[in-house]
Design a protein around this motif. Structure first.
Motif, PDB file in Angstrom:
ATOM      1  N   SER A 115       0.822  -1.212   0.000  1.00  0.00           N
ATOM      2  CA  SER A 115       0.000   0.000   0.000  1.00  0.00           C
ATOM      3  C   SER A 115       0.860   1.268   0.000  1.00  0.00           C
ATOM      4  N   LYS A 116       1.978   1.217   0.693  1.00  0.00           N
ATOM      5  CA  LYS A 116       2.878   2.379   0.692  1.00  0.00           C
ATOM      6  C   LYS A 116       3.384   2.658  -0.714  1.00  0.00           C
ATOM      7  N   GLN A 117       3.761   1.601  -1.430  1.00  0.00           N
ATOM      8  CA  GLN A 117       4.281   1.776  -2.784  1.00  0.00           C
ATOM      9  C   GLN A 117       3.194   2.260  -3.739  1.00  0.00           C
ATOM     10  N   VAL A 118       2.019   1.637  -3.675  1.00  0.00           N
ATOM     11  CA  VAL A 118       0.922   2.049  -4.557  1.00  0.00           C
ATOM     12  C   VAL A 118       0.465   3.461  -4.213  1.00  0.00           C
ATOM     13  N   GLY A 119       0.388   3.767  -2.930  1.00  0.00           N
ATOM     14  CA  GLY A 119      -0.055   5.093  -2.500  1.00  0.00           C
ATOM     15  C   GLY A 119       0.885   6.206  -2.899  1.00  0.00           C
ATOM     16  N   SER A 120       2.162   5.879  -3.112  1.00  0.00           N
ATOM     17  CA  SER A 120       3.125   6.911  -3.526  1.00  0.00           C
ATOM     18  C   SER A 120       2.944   7.286  -4.992  1.00  0.00           C
ATOM     19  N   ARG A 121       2.196   6.459  -5.747  1.00  0.00           N
ATOM     20  CA  ARG A 121       1.824   6.730  -7.147  1.00  0.00           C
ATOM     21  C   ARG A 121       3.041   7.031  -8.023  1.00  0.00           C
ATOM     22  N   GLY A 122       4.053   6.186  -7.876  1.00  0.00           N
ATOM     23  CA  GLY A 122       5.212   6.281  -8.759  1.00  0.00           C
ATOM     24  C   GLY A 122       6.453   6.865  -8.121  1.00  0.00           C
ATOM     25  N   THR A 123       6.307   7.524  -6.993  1.00  0.00           N
ATOM     26  CA  THR A 123       7.473   8.009  -6.259  1.00  0.00           C
ATOM     27  C   THR A 123       7.864   6.909  -5.279  1.00  0.00           C
ATOM     28  N   GLU A 124       8.777   6.048  -5.712  1.00  0.00           N
ATOM     29  CA  GLU A 124       9.055   4.841  -4.944  1.00  0.00           C
ATOM     30  C   GLU A 124       9.676   5.149  -3.587  1.00  0.00           C
ATOM     31  N   ILE A 125       9.177   4.455  -2.594  1.00  0.00           N
ATOM     32  CA  ILE A 125       9.708   4.540  -1.237  1.00  0.00           C
ATOM     33  C   ILE A 125      10.597   3.322  -1.033  1.00  0.00           C
ATOM     34  N   GLN A 126      11.830   3.534  -0.605  1.00  0.00           N
ATOM     35  CA  GLN A 126      12.729   2.399  -0.406  1.00  0.00           C
ATOM     36  C   GLN A 126      12.261   1.549   0.765  1.00  0.00           C
ATOM     37  N   PRO A 127      11.832   0.315   0.508  1.00  0.00           N
ATOM     38  CA  PRO A 127      11.332  -0.524   1.602  1.00  0.00           C
ATOM     39  C   PRO A 127      12.468  -1.161   2.393  1.00  0.00           C
TER      40      PRO A 127
END
Length: 257
Positions: free
Chosen positions: A105-117
């Protein structure tokens, strides 16, 4: 191509990607609801596994097409997590799946601005036969086609307490290696597309990956010419009666034991 037509192409791409993010978030929210109700016995094993594996495959395929590498990797790990799930699911599965939903959800919610997991936070795959083995914080990526042989090698590695993942494609593996930085990569010498020998040579040479331990596993003869192309620091594990000894020697030479 005119500037206007090029602009239209970018607009269509952005529109399709936005539709993917909206659809993906709906699917994730639907499975959050499944978890809330399933934990009270309202969903059976096959439904649970099927729903989450379908989500993983959908997200992995779409994310790869849009260049969303982190999302693709998490989805791959979710599919792996469920691949060999035991018949009797352990109670921890609800918390584990909530962790995956949260990270996706964090990745999808960022809408293309990837968050490093934090990939080490992702739960390891379910396996009832290994419950009593102490899992060490050593990540091993096995790059090999799916099949009995890769399953056997992975089982041996997990018996040693390593956290394992299997990637059946060298191109996908390259993206995942750069992101997850595993402690060890074991590569099948013969792979479709980018050959396993070439992949091992490339990983050993690239500044971003050359400090990662690499080994090659093969059924080739020990004196095969192609194996002489490998850097000296890359041990070779030969399939056959001496496999266990070769594996131990390789792990020992790479300081994994």
């Amino acid at each position: 191509m005119s500037r206007e037509s090029g602009h239209d192409q970018f607009a269509v791409f952005d529109e399709i990607r936005d539709e993917f993010f909206d659809d993906a978030m709906e699917r994730l929210r639907a499975l959050e609801f499944v978890l809330d109700n399933g934990s009270h016995g309202r969903i059976n094993r096959s439904e649970l596994i099927g729903n989450f594996r379908r989500l993983a495959l959908y997200l992995r395929g779409q994310a790869a097409g849009f260049g969303l590498n982190a999302l693709c990797t998490i989805a791959h790990k979710l599919d792996e997590y469920l691949a060999d799930a035991p018949e009797t699911l352990p109670p921890r599965i609800w918390i584990d799946l909530e962790t995956y939903i949260d990270e996706l959800s964090k990745q999808v919610g960022s809408r293309g601005t990837e968050i490093q997991p934090d990939f080490s936070r992702l739960p390891q795959k379910l396996a009832s036969t290994l419950d009593e083995i102490e899992i060490r914080r050593i990540e091993v990526m096995l790059v090999a086609p799916h099949g009995a042989q890769s399953h056997f090698v992975e089982r041996e590695l997990r018996q040693c307490g390593y956290r394992t993942s299997v990637v059946p494609d060298t191109v996908l593996a390259l993206s995942m290696v750069v992101q997850t930085k595993p402690d060890l990569i074991i590569i099948s010498a013969v792979m479709p597309g980018l050959d396993g020998i070439d992949f091992a040579i490339g990983l050993s040479a690239m500044p971003s990956t050359r400090n990662i331990a690499v080994a090659v596993i093969t059924s080739l003869d020990r004196d095969a010419d192609v194996l002489t192309l490998l850097p000296k620091k890359v041990p070779v594990i030969f399939k056959g009666p001496n496999f266990a000894d070769d594996l131990f020697k390789a792990l020992d030479s790479l300081f994994m034991i």
